[in-house]
Design an enzyme around this catalytic site. Structure first.
Site, PDB file in Angstrom:
ATOM      1  CB  CYS A  65       8.034 -35.646  15.623  1.00 40.62           C
ATOM      2  SG  CYS A  65       6.661 -34.668  16.192  1.00 40.62           S
ATOM      3  NE  ARG A  83      13.010 -38.602  17.743  1.00 37.83           N
ATOM      4  CZ  ARG A  83      14.027 -37.779  17.875  1.00 37.83           C
ATOM      5  NH1 ARG A  83      15.212 -38.276  18.190  1.00 37.83           N
ATOM      6  NH2 ARG A  83      13.905 -36.485  17.705  1.00 37.83           N
ATOM      7  CD1 TRP A 137       5.184 -37.267  22.382  1.00 36.33           C
ATOM      8  CD2 TRP A 137       5.348 -35.041  22.346  1.00 36.33           C
ATOM      9  NE1 TRP A 137       5.119 -36.825  23.672  1.00 36.33           N
ATOM     10  CE2 TRP A 137       5.222 -35.460  23.683  1.00 36.33           C
ATOM     11  CE3 TRP A 137       5.463 -33.679  22.096  1.00 36.33           C
ATOM     12  CZ2 TRP A 137       5.205 -34.573  24.756  1.00 36.33           C
ATOM     13  CZ3 TRP A 137       5.449 -32.795  23.157  1.00 36.33           C
ATOM     14  CH2 TRP A 137       5.324 -33.249  24.470  1.00 36.33           C
ATOM     15  CG  ASN A 168      11.451 -33.614  15.220  1.00 35.92           C
ATOM     16  OD1 ASN A 168      10.768 -33.108  16.104  1.00 35.92           O
ATOM     17  ND2 ASN A 168      12.632 -34.154  15.450  1.00 35.92           N
ATOM     18  N   GLY A 169       9.475 -30.716  14.941  1.00 32.38           N
ATOM     19  CA  GLY A 169       9.763 -29.354  15.393  1.00 32.38           C
ATOM     20  C   GLY A 169       8.490 -28.553  15.491  1.00 32.38           C
ATOM     21  CD  GLU A 208      16.643 -39.641  38.023  1.00 32.79           C
ATOM     22  OE1 GLU A 208      16.255 -38.475  37.857  1.00 32.79           O
ATOM     23  OE2 GLU A 208      16.611 -40.485  37.109  1.00 32.79           O
ATOM     24  CE  LYS A 264      13.914 -42.212  35.873  1.00 32.97           C
ATOM     25  NZ  LYS A 264      14.820 -41.552  35.017  1.00 32.97           N
ATOM     26  CD  GLU A 306      10.773 -40.559  33.883  1.00 34.48           C
ATOM     27  OE1 GLU A 306      10.655 -39.681  33.012  1.00 34.48           O
ATOM     28  OE2 GLU A 306      11.883 -40.942  34.298  1.00 34.48           O
ATOM     29  CG  HIS A 322       8.334 -25.859  57.032  1.00 33.67           C
ATOM     30  ND1 HIS A 322       8.117 -25.090  58.164  1.00 33.67           N
ATOM     31  CD2 HIS A 322       9.603 -26.297  57.114  1.00 33.67           C
ATOM     32  CE1 HIS A 322       9.236 -25.049  58.874  1.00 33.67           C
ATOM     33  NE2 HIS A 322      10.156 -25.788  58.263  1.00 33.67           N
ATOM     34  CE  LYS A 356      16.404 -41.786  26.199  1.00 31.85           C
ATOM     35  NZ  LYS A 356      16.465 -42.019  27.657  1.00 31.85           N
TER      36      LYS A 356
HETATM   37  C1  G6P Z   1      13.063 -35.966  28.651  1.00 33.85           C
HETATM   38  C2  G6P Z   1      13.394 -37.384  29.053  1.00 33.85           C
HETATM   39  C3  G6P Z   1      14.145 -37.396  30.383  1.00 33.85           C
HETATM   40  C4  G6P Z   1      15.382 -36.532  30.291  1.00 33.85           C
HETATM   41  C5  G6P Z   1      15.023 -35.102  29.845  1.00 33.85           C
HETATM   42  C6  G6P Z   1      16.278 -34.334  29.469  1.00 33.85           C
HETATM   43  O1  G6P Z   1      12.104 -35.432  29.500  1.00 33.85           O
HETATM   44  O2  G6P Z   1      12.226 -38.143  29.142  1.00 33.85           O
HETATM   45  O3  G6P Z   1      14.525 -38.722  30.716  1.00 33.85           O
HETATM   46  O4  G6P Z   1      16.016 -36.499  31.532  1.00 33.85           O
HETATM   47  O5  G6P Z   1      14.219 -35.141  28.653  1.00 33.85           O
HETATM   48  O6  G6P Z   1      16.811 -34.906  28.318  1.00 33.85           O
HETATM   49  P1  G6P Z   1      18.313 -34.838  27.872  1.00 33.85           P
HETATM   50  O7  G6P Z   1      18.365 -35.617  26.595  1.00 33.85           O
HETATM   51  O8  G6P Z   1      18.626 -33.384  27.667  1.00 33.85           O
HETATM   52  O9  G6P Z   1      19.136 -35.440  28.955  1.00 33.85           O
END
Ligand code: G6P
Length: 608
Positions: free
Chosen positions: A2, A27, A75, A101-102, A481, A485, A488, A504, A603
């Site tokens: 949010c 966000r 959100w 937010n929270g 990673e 990527k 997501e 395995h 985000k």
């Molecule tokens: C969310 C984002 C990711 C990020 C993760 C950790 O899931 O979408 O891209 O890696 O949070 O976030 P931070 O701000 O702690 O790096």
């Protein structure tokens, strides 16, 4: 997660709220709304879906006139995304309105109590409980009422609140959710993050936990829970405003990938002096470094992956044992840490709820905590014992690219520094590493210039159902990673495997045409990787290989090869990640996905 925005001043609030919310879209959200107060009357518009729906419903804010207002992108946590669950939330008399937010963790208990007292609820949200509690306790004094309600709430919150009988005041309060205040020419603004206010001001106040803010057109007053005034200095934000704009690129993600050479150079250069690593802000004397017996790297998402790469580099270079753990696990398992443990929290946003809780857990146990953080002044940056900033600048796309790349080089810098202090590296080896480190920005630039080739390849796999990423050692870290990527942003199922583990179980999923991306940059593991590639290929897989220039024999074990420039074995992840980012990006673009704002993701994950 949010986003909240609020404005009080001499301009129309609604367009400023819509503009600010747009800047917070990154966000992640699934509904939005704004409320504006004029002559003591509060009107609001909210809707499921994109912010532009609210823009259309209000004719870009025109239907909600007034110079005091709050806005929100939601959100969903409690209750599905819907018009009624969207914020703001008002009491029955339309006299108090709230954005939040929270998560209010004890909301059910509070809600039941309010129901017993005759309150009716229209939404399923925890936030409506806050509005009704404010209504219940309201004694004509907003500050006292907010404090009373704070004492009853458990959980996390950043709240924006308007009381219609105080039509020139905007209230806000925070606990464990981000909140900043911007001092603009025409008035004052609250927001969850700096990009929302940058258009109006560069002077911001970072609000601390349990501080209550009262804004009027001219004044910013900050109080603690004892109603005492808190004096605070504003911080000047020196980002380029354009850094938070797309600047001609189709997506923020693409722009941020292109920002990487500069971001990496900005993160590295201040820390190299006379061929040695100097990290002034480290807050660790050489003696303290010598006393470290164990390092924990704790993080979430891509930051966690950067930690895994860091483990390989740190252990090999500095020979200090490193454990990497997801913050959501670390915080609840009573980890064994003490005064001789260094806990490194890696976080782009500096606000991730689990990472922040892990930081507090580690500090509470006496460990020294170092933050590797991108957002200046964020909670993790402020609460860690010391902070090493990644200088990526604002990152807007949900899928991280440039911040991740800066986290990688920060882990290299730290490992080199520790190896230097512990005498585990010769001057000559250090010089070579420093030279290779300095080359990374140009090498990344070169890899980015090959984007068309990767786009062409990606277009062949738009309909893929499963894609596997394999690697060994440090290449396994980058496979994770690459896989994240891709999945997501493109919604294609994807997994990363340590290549030796494939047989395995997972290899049974490989069939004709399955795409397997194999990363092999480690000389001592080439032969092993080549065997794994042959294994999957002979079961029908199409193998995409990412390897260093000169490894021509890889051509025989794969169907398509992407070469990365030569560097030493520790830094290859910084180069291999570029084609993997581009691959995920172009698959998502080709499938018509909302690349910058993937479904269900946020985000900055400020709730558990
Ligand atoms: C969310 C984002 C990711 C990020 C993760 C950790 O899931 O979408 O891209 O890696 O949070 O976030 P931070 O701000 O702690 O790096």
């Amino acid at each position: 997660m949010c986003g909240i925005v609020g404005y009080v001043g001499n301009e129309q609030a609604a367009p400023i709220l819509l503009d600010g919310l747009e800047k917070l879209e990154y966000r992640g959200y699934d509904s939005a709304g704004i409320a504006v107060c004029q002559d003591g009357k509060i009107k609001m518009t909210k809707a499921k879906g994109r912010l532009k729906v609210v823009g259309e419903l209000t004719h870009n804010g025109e239907t909600l006139p007034g110079t005091l207002g709050i806005g929100h992108t939601r959100w969903a946590t409690h209750g599905e995304p819907s018009d009624v669950n969207a914020h703001p939330h008002m009491n029955k008399e339309n006299s108090i309105v709230v954005v939040h937010n929270g998560i209010i963790e004890n909301y059910l208990k509070l809600k039941n109590r309010l129901i017993e007292k005759g309150y009716e609820f229209v939404s399923e949200t925890d936030t409506e409980v806050v509005t009704q509690m404010l209504d219940y306790y309201y004694n004509g004094n907003p500050l006292q009422t907010i404090i009373k309600v704070m004492h009853r709430m458990e959980g996390s919150y950043a709240l924006g609140i308007i009381f219609n009988d105080h039509p020139h005041q905007l209230y806000a309060v925070r606990k464990d959710s981000p909140l900043i205040v911007g001092k603009a020419k025409s008035g004052n603004i609250i927001a969850s993050d700096v990009p929302a206010v940058l258009k109006y001001t560069r002077d911001v106040y970072f609000i601390e936990n349990e501080e209550i803010v009262c804004l009027t057109e001219e004044d910013i007053e900050i109080f603690n829970v004892d109603e005492e005034i808190v004096h605070k200095e504003s911080v000047r934000i020196d980002w380029d405003v354009n850094a938070a704009e797309k600047g001609g690129y189709e997506h923020f993600m693409l722009k941020e990938m292109y920002d990487q050479p500069k971001a990496i150079a900005d993160t590295i250069s201040p820390r190299i002096k006379d061929g040695k690593i100097e990290i002034e802000e480290l807050g660790l004397s050489d003696e303290m470094i010598r006393g470290i017996r164990k390092i924990f790297v704790v993080a979430c998402g891509s930051a966690y992956h950067a930690g895994i790469t860091g483990k390989y580099v740190m252990e090999d270079l500095a020979r200090i044992p490193v454990e990497v753990e997801m913050a959501s696990e670390f915080r609840y398992r009573n980890p064994i840490v003490g005064e001789d443990t260094l806990v490194i929290i890696i976080s782009q946003s500096g606000e991730t709820a689990d990472s922040l809780a892990a930081l507090r857990e580690a500090k509470g146990k006496g460990a020294k905590v170092l933050g590797i953080v991108n957002v200046v002044g964020s909670s993790i940056a402020r609460e860690a014992d010391s902070v090493m900033y990644t200088w990526a600048g604002p990152e807007i796309a949900v899928a991280t690219t440039k911040a991740y790349s800066c986290q990688l080089v920060s882990m290299y810098l730290l490992s080199m520094k520790f190896a230097q202090v512990l005498g585990r590296i010769t001057d000559e080896k250090m010089l070579n590493l420093v030279e290779d480190l300095k080359k990374i920005p140009d090498q990344v630039e070169l890899l980015l210039s090959h984007k068309e080739r990767i786009q062409k390849f990606a277009n062949r796999y738009l309909a893929a159902k499963d894609i596997f990423f394999i690697g060994r050692g440090i290449d396994y870290a980058i496979s994770m990673e690459g896989s994240l990527k891709l999945k997501e942003i493109s919604y294609i199922h994807s997994e990363a495997y340590a290549a030796g583990e494939l047989k395995h179980g997972t290899i049974s999923l490989v069939e004709d045409g399955t795409l397997v991306a194999a990363v092999l940059t480690q000389e001592d593991l080439y032969k092993k990787m080549l065997s794994n590639m042959v294994e999957v290929r002979s079961r029908g897989a199409f193998v995409l290989a990412v390897t260093q220039e000169g490894n021509d024999e890889v051509e025989r074990a794969s169907d398509y090869v992407i070469y990365i420039p030569n560097t030493n074995k520790y830094f290859t992840n910084s180069l291999a990640v570029i084609p993997l980012q581009l691959f995920g990006y172009y698959i998502a673009v080709g499938r018509g996905c909302d690349v910058d704002k993937p479904r269900n993701l946020a985000k900055s994950v400020t709730v558990e």
